[in-house]
Design a protein around this motif. Structure first.
Motif, PDB file in Angstrom:
ATOM      1  N   GLU A  84       0.823  -1.209   0.000  1.00 51.22           N
ATOM      2  CA  GLU A  84       0.000   0.000   0.000  1.00 51.22           C
ATOM      3  C   GLU A  84       0.862   1.265   0.000  1.00 51.22           C
ATOM      4  O   GLU A  84       0.534   2.263  -0.647  1.00 51.22           O
ATOM      5  CB  GLU A  84      -0.921   0.017   1.236  1.00 51.22           C
TER       6      GLU A  84
ATOM      7  N   VAL B  42       2.255   1.819  -3.537  1.00 47.31           N
ATOM      8  CA  VAL B  42       1.227   2.299  -4.468  1.00 47.31           C
ATOM      9  C   VAL B  42       0.921   3.768  -4.191  1.00 47.31           C
ATOM     10  O   VAL B  42       0.839   4.596  -5.116  1.00 47.31           O
ATOM     11  CB  VAL B  42      -0.047   1.434  -4.354  1.00 47.31           C
ATOM     12  N   THR B  43       0.748   4.097  -2.925  1.00 46.66           N
ATOM     13  CA  THR B  43       0.409   5.471  -2.559  1.00 46.66           C
ATOM     14  C   THR B  43       1.537   6.430  -2.924  1.00 46.66           C
ATOM     15  O   THR B  43       1.291   7.597  -3.257  1.00 46.66           O
ATOM     16  CB  THR B  43       0.129   5.545  -1.045  1.00 46.66           C
TER      17      THR B  43
ATOM     18  N   LEU C 106       1.603   6.569  -7.276  1.00 43.89           N
ATOM     19  CA  LEU C 106       0.482   7.108  -8.059  1.00 43.89           C
ATOM     20  C   LEU C 106       0.593   8.615  -8.283  1.00 43.89           C
ATOM     21  O   LEU C 106       0.431   9.085  -9.419  1.00 43.89           O
ATOM     22  CB  LEU C 106      -0.840   6.742  -7.391  1.00 43.89           C
TER      23      LEU C 106
ATOM     24  N   VAL D 120      -7.258   9.015  -6.276  1.00 42.09           N
ATOM     25  CA  VAL D 120      -6.740   7.729  -5.825  1.00 42.09           C
ATOM     26  C   VAL D 120      -7.893   6.890  -5.292  1.00 42.09           C
ATOM     27  O   VAL D 120      -8.640   7.328  -4.407  1.00 42.09           O
ATOM     28  CB  VAL D 120      -5.673   7.924  -4.730  1.00 42.09           C
ATOM     29  N   PRO D 121      -8.087   5.655  -5.820  1.00 42.52           N
ATOM     30  CA  PRO D 121      -9.204   4.812  -5.351  1.00 42.52           C
ATOM     31  C   PRO D 121      -9.090   4.494  -3.868  1.00 42.52           C
ATOM     32  O   PRO D 121      -8.014   4.553  -3.272  1.00 42.52           O
ATOM     33  CB  PRO D 121      -9.069   3.552  -6.204  1.00 42.52           C
TER      34      PRO D 121
ATOM     35  N   THR E 233      -7.214  -0.915  -1.766  1.00 36.49           N
ATOM     36  CA  THR E 233      -5.850  -1.224  -2.194  1.00 36.49           C
ATOM     37  C   THR E 233      -5.861  -1.951  -3.535  1.00 36.49           C
ATOM     38  O   THR E 233      -5.022  -1.690  -4.404  1.00 36.49           O
ATOM     39  CB  THR E 233      -5.161  -2.105  -1.139  1.00 36.49           C
TER      40      THR E 233
ATOM     41  N   ARG F 251      -6.290   0.515  -6.256  1.00 36.32           N
ATOM     42  CA  ARG F 251      -5.072   1.317  -6.420  1.00 36.32           C
ATOM     43  C   ARG F 251      -4.016   0.543  -7.218  1.00 36.32           C
ATOM     44  O   ARG F 251      -3.365   1.098  -8.108  1.00 36.32           O
ATOM     45  CB  ARG F 251      -4.510   1.697  -5.054  1.00 36.32           C
TER      46      ARG F 251
ATOM     47  N   LEU G 291      -2.369   1.565 -10.794  1.00 31.74           N
ATOM     48  CA  LEU G 291      -0.928   1.673 -10.998  1.00 31.74           C
ATOM     49  C   LEU G 291      -0.470   0.791 -12.163  1.00 31.74           C
ATOM     50  O   LEU G 291       0.314   1.222 -13.016  1.00 31.74           O
ATOM     51  CB  LEU G 291      -0.185   1.285  -9.715  1.00 31.74           C
TER      52      LEU G 291
END
Length: 1005
Positions: free
Chosen positions: A341, A344-345, A348, A358-359, A362, A365, A369
């Motif tokens: 997570e 990804v965060t 993005l 951002v969705p 997870t 997301r 990505l």
């Protein structure tokens, strides 16, 4: 001569094609494709990188076979340390290259002429190439390259025809090629163009759409620029040839996508990178496959090996190939790793996603990505990934589309990532380590203390991080030099010295091991040798299955690394810093002190004698019997594959076995002497015998008990020492004395086969010394002992000794009978040195009686047998014998080459007798070639060597040849003196003879 490799390999001479073996075909094929071949390149080409230990001999035999079949026409010539094709040998590959070059020169200015030239070139290359050589990986790679080259030339040819407007038959040819190569987009693009050019636009569109569907369905890719360009030409009505990838005109190129952020988050590249050019190149070469699929490269290694440095260096070198950006994340080897997570965060927003976009979940997301990465050409660098991360979830983040790449570094392999390329980092070599220190602190300081600099390199184990830490210490303290730094590294504790950060990382790896793996690591760190084989791990644990699991764990953690040496089995070693760390952290905790514990020594000793006993079954020397194992020693499980591997096994294990026998002496003397005796029976001429002799003195000195086993151990070791001195060192006087002492002891203990072997060794030594009566008594004693045991191999050896005696004294008829009898006795076990020796000596007898045909056949048989059993030492003797046969056949140059090779090998193996004998043959070849000064110089050296060895018969023959040389120079007085000294030497040898006639048989005994 004409050599064809673009099809079935064929060498054609004046009398037609030559019949070649598979290996001979392979050698010629590589010679046709390269300017020069040598043993190393042929090892990969002919034997898939696993050449026999006797590869050099096999290559020499192959070259000799080709030369013999060529009937005097020169095919291969010696070039430095290798061979090349003779200038008069024509090659179809050269014809192909010349015609192709001519076609390409004409292509731009005169395409019609170029077409004719292309057709002439293609007529040279019709069939599948390289048929006939062995089907090794290297041959397959080269065959594939040639096939692909031919396909490229076909594409060039048909593109030229399209440009020139020569369309007759072109559609049919391209149709057939596209059917045979459905994924070759170049052929399909040309077919589309040719169809349009002949007015078949409808079918051209059908071919394009069928190809696009096939590419999408089977490969999941879009049509290439070349195929798309062909479609554009059909739609616009232009009849231009299909473009190469990347050559699409600017006005036909698709519109660029909307501008998005291009992240460039790679940290600054390192200032100094040393010794990693090969590894960086491997990463760059992996990127060559980007056009076809996403590339994933895994870089692993111990802490401090420079994984991050390599990733950054390679990343910056590749940066411009990824217009979509470069993303970097450092996991810091944190326990538990970096949550997916978080990655990804982090990524993005860098790719242009607004925080509000951002969705929430997870999974969504990760999907976003992956979609963003799929639309770009991106390099993703994940550094210091911990092995306990959720690798499967991490794999979901890796780019999947062609044109993107991921570079991942970790201490342990991460199999869940399915990386297609693996780069394993180890220590820097000493030269690179020193160069890194010079770059970091300057050459002035390294040159001030070169020995201390080398000591720092050794103490840091060549680990880049450790070297940087050491250099940083010097940079911080200008008053310190490398002498001071080496002293600090030697005397500091692992928790407090300059390399503490390295040792903390190593301790983290060690503490993560399961208890059996930790126990194995401790035992391995205290072994008396650096390298160890895989079975040793199970040996120190007393459980082969647990040993396999422990070795796998140590390899996965990067704590041990493979050691690959030519002619040896693959072994493993601990990194120097790992060994030092484990030894320090276990100091005072182990009953064995600085070495393995007594229980580990006993367990490993039992495993070693069991394994050695299994491999001795296949040993080529079967003269000295193998001592029986103690009842408590079980055979190795699983049973090792020993066929034709005995010599490699003992060459690999001898250092451990010799050192281990000394450690076993105070713990289990019964295992100690057996292991040392087994090592003597399995060793070869390339082994360093000094260590064995030192261990023998120590082990034999400890066998002071009155029990039968201790007395048997002393007798066996005396016999082994005598055998090694006679067979390897030509120290015949000492060997005879030791063999007689062993025989008496073995006879009293009822060990009749071993007593017979001792008598045979004594007889061989007496023959070497020219003591006929002593030799005959020893052979008689051996035959008496053999009568009680009935061992056919020992009986064969006794017959060989009797034949040698007759041969030495010109009794050629009885000699031939004894050697023939030896071959008959040994015919059930022909893969032995005794059978090869009987064959070799029988060839000498035939040569001396003038029967050169049988002599040649027998010497070839002996050479083939010795090569197959890898009896390197005896092979050298056979080369000298072949040189003598060549002299008798009137081929002095061949004799000179073989004798020089035998001499070089003798000097390498420290065999004084063979050195003198081959030098004598060399002198005779020089005499035949007219080099009288060289012959005289060699012979005077030979006389000194044989005199020092107490070989009077050999001295006599050397004087006879010297007399011939001096007579040829016109020195009649010197020649007469040489003949007088010859007779004097013969009288010393014959002793009991009343008359000592001048030797008249052609050649030495």
């Amino acid at each position: 001569m004409y050599l064809e490799v673009l099809g079935r390999l064929r060498l054609t001479g004046p009398s037609g094609p030559l019949r070649l073996t598979e290996l001979e075909s392979g050698l010629l094929a590589l010679a046709a494709l390269r300017d020069q071949v040598d043993v190393d390149s042929l090892g990969t080409w002919l034997w898939d990188g696993e050449p026999p230990a006797s590869a050099r001999n096999r290559v020499q035999a192959l070259v000799s076979g080709i030369r013999r079949k060529a009937e005097g026409i020169q095919v291969l010539v010696t070039d430095g340390r290798g061979y090349r094709l003779a200038d008069r040998v024509e090659r179809d590959v050269a014809v192909w290259a010349d015609r192709l070059a001519a076609a390409r020169r004409a292509r731009a200015t005169d395409p019609v002429t170029a077409l004719e030239l292309y057709d002439r070139a293609l007529a040279t290359f019709v069939h599948e190439p390289l048929l006939g050589p062995p089907a090794t990986a290297a041959v397959e790679v080269e065959r594939n390259r040639l096939v692909q080259e031919r396909l490229s030339v076909l594409e060039e040819r048909h593109e030229t025809a399209l440009r020139a407007g020569v369309l007759q038959g072109l559609v049919a040819e391209l149709d057939a090629l596209s059917a045979r190569h459905p994924f070759h987009e170049g052929f399909t693009a040309l077919l589309v163009q040719a169809l349009a050019a002949t007015g078949q636009q409808r079918r051209a569109l059908q071919v394009f759409h069928a190809a696009r569907e096939r590419l999408d369905r089977e490969l999941g890719v879009r049509p290439s620029d070349a195929l798309a360009g062909a479609l554009q030409a059909v739609l616009t009505g232009s009849r231009r040839p299909a473009s190469r990838p990347g050559s699409l005109p600017a006005d036909d190129a698709p519109a660029p996508p909307a501008a998005l952020p291009v992240p460039r988050t790679l940290p600054r590249r390192p200032d100094v990178v040393v010794g990693r050019a090969a590894e960086v190149d491997r990463v760059l070469r992996a990127a060559a496959g980007l056009e076809h699929a996403a590339v994933v490269v895994s870089v692993t290694g111990l802490p401090g090996t420079g994984k991050s440095t390599l990733a950054l260096e390679a990343g910056h070198a590749l940066r411009d190939r990824f217009p979509g950006g470069t993303l970097h994340h450092d996991g810091g080897n944190l326990p538990g790793g970096t949550p997916v997570e978080t990655l990804v965060t982090t990524f993005l927003p860098l790719l242009g996603v607004h925080p509000e976009g951002v969705p929430a979940s997870t999974r969504a997301r990760v999907g976003l990505l992956r979609s963003l990465l799929d639309a770009r050409r991106v390099l993703l660098v994940l550094d210091n990934v911990a092995g306990d991360e959720d690798v499967a979830r991490l794999a979901d983040l890796l780019p999947a589309g062609a044109g993107s790449m991921a570079l991942i570094t970790s201490r342990r392999p991460l199999p869940g990532l399915a990386a297609g390329h693996h780069v394993r980092l180890g220590s820097l070599d000493p030269a690179s380590s020193r160069r890194l220190l010079e770059e970091l602190v300057g050459t002035l300081r390294t040159d001030e203390a070169p020995e201390a600099t080398d000591e720092v390199v050794r103490l840091t184990g060549g680990l880049p991080l450790a070297l940087r830490l050491a250099a940083g210490r010097l940079a911080q303290r200008p008053d310190l030099g490398f002498d001071d730094l080496a002293a600090r590294l030697r005397g500091s504790t692992s928790s407090g010295h300059d390399l503490a950060v390295v040792h903390e990382s190593l301790e983290g790896l060690v503490s993560g091991l399961l208890p059996p793996s930790r126990s194995a690591l401790e035992a391995l760190a205290h072994l008396p040798v650096d390298a160890f084989s895989g079975w040793v791990v199970g040996g120190v644990l007393g459980d082969p299955t647990a040993g396999e699991a422990a070795l796998d764990a140590l390899l996965e953690a990067g704590l041990v690394e493979p050691v690959v040496r030519e002619g040896h089995d693959t072994q493993y070693r601990l990194h120097d810093l790992v060994r030092a760390h484990v030894r320090h952290t276990t100091r005072g905790d182990r009953p064995g002190g600085a070495g393995p514990s007594p229980s580990e020594v006993e367990l490993l000793g039992s495993a070693a004698v069991a394994r050695a006993d299994a491999f001795l079954v296949d040993r080529p020397y079967r003269l000295v019997p193998v001592p029986q194992l103690p009842a408590a020693v079980a055979p190795p499980a699983p049973a090792p594959v020993v066929r034709r591997r005995s010599r490699r096994f003992f060459r690999t294990e001898t250092p451990l076995f010799v050192a281990l026998s000394r450690r076993l002496t105070p713990v289990r003397s019964d295992l100690a002497w057996r292991l040392l005796a087994q090592t003597a029976l399995g060793t070869d001429a390339s082994s360093d015998l000094h260590a064995w002799f030192e261990a023998d003195r120590e082990v034999r000195g400890a066998l002071v008990g009155a029990d039968d086993d201790s007395r048997l151990g002393v007798a066996h070791l005396l016999l082994c020492r005598a055998w090694l001195l006679q067979d390897r060192r030509s120290a015949s006087a000492q060997a005879r004395e030791l063999a007689e002492a062993a025989r008496r002891r073995l006879h009293l203990l009822g060990a009749h086969d071993a007593a017979a072997a001792a008598s045979i060794v004594a007889a061989l030594a007496s023959v070497s010394l020219g003591h006929r009566a002593d030799a005959e008594r020893a052979v008689h004693a051996a035959e008496t002992s053999i009568g009680r045991g009935g061992d056919a191999t020992l009986a064969g050896w006794a017959a060989v000794v009797r034949g040698t005696l007759h041969n030495d004294y010109d009794e050629l008829g009885p000699a031939a009978r004894e050697f023939t009898r030896a071959r008959r006795l040994l015919e059930d076990s022909p893969r032995t040195v005794a059978y090869a020796l009987a064959t070799l000596e029988l060839s000498r007898v035939h040569r001396r009686t003038g029967e050169l045909g049988p002599a040649v056949l027998l010497i070839d048989e002996a050479l083939d047998l010795l090569a197959s059993i890898e009896a390197v030492h005896m092979y050298s003797y056979a080369l000298d014998a072949r040189a003598e046969v060549a002299l008798a056949n009137g081929r002095p140059q061949e004799a000179l080459d073989d004798a020089q090779t035998a001499l070089d090998r003798a000097l390498t193996s420290h065999d004084a007798f063979l050195a003198a004998r081959s030098r004598r043959t060399l002198a005779r070849a020089r005499l035949a070639l007219g080099d009288l000064a060289g012959a005289e110089s060699d012979l005077r050296t030979v006389i000194e060597e044989f005199t020092a060895l107490e070989r009077p018969l050999s001295v006599a023959f050397a004087y006879q040849v010297l007399a011939d040389v001096l007579d040829a120079t016109g020195d009649r007085v010197g020649a007469g003196e040489a003949l007088r000294l010859e007779e004097q030497a013969v009288r010393r040898a014959t002793q009991a003879r009343v008359v000592a006639p001048r030797r008249s048989s052609p050649g030495p005994a």
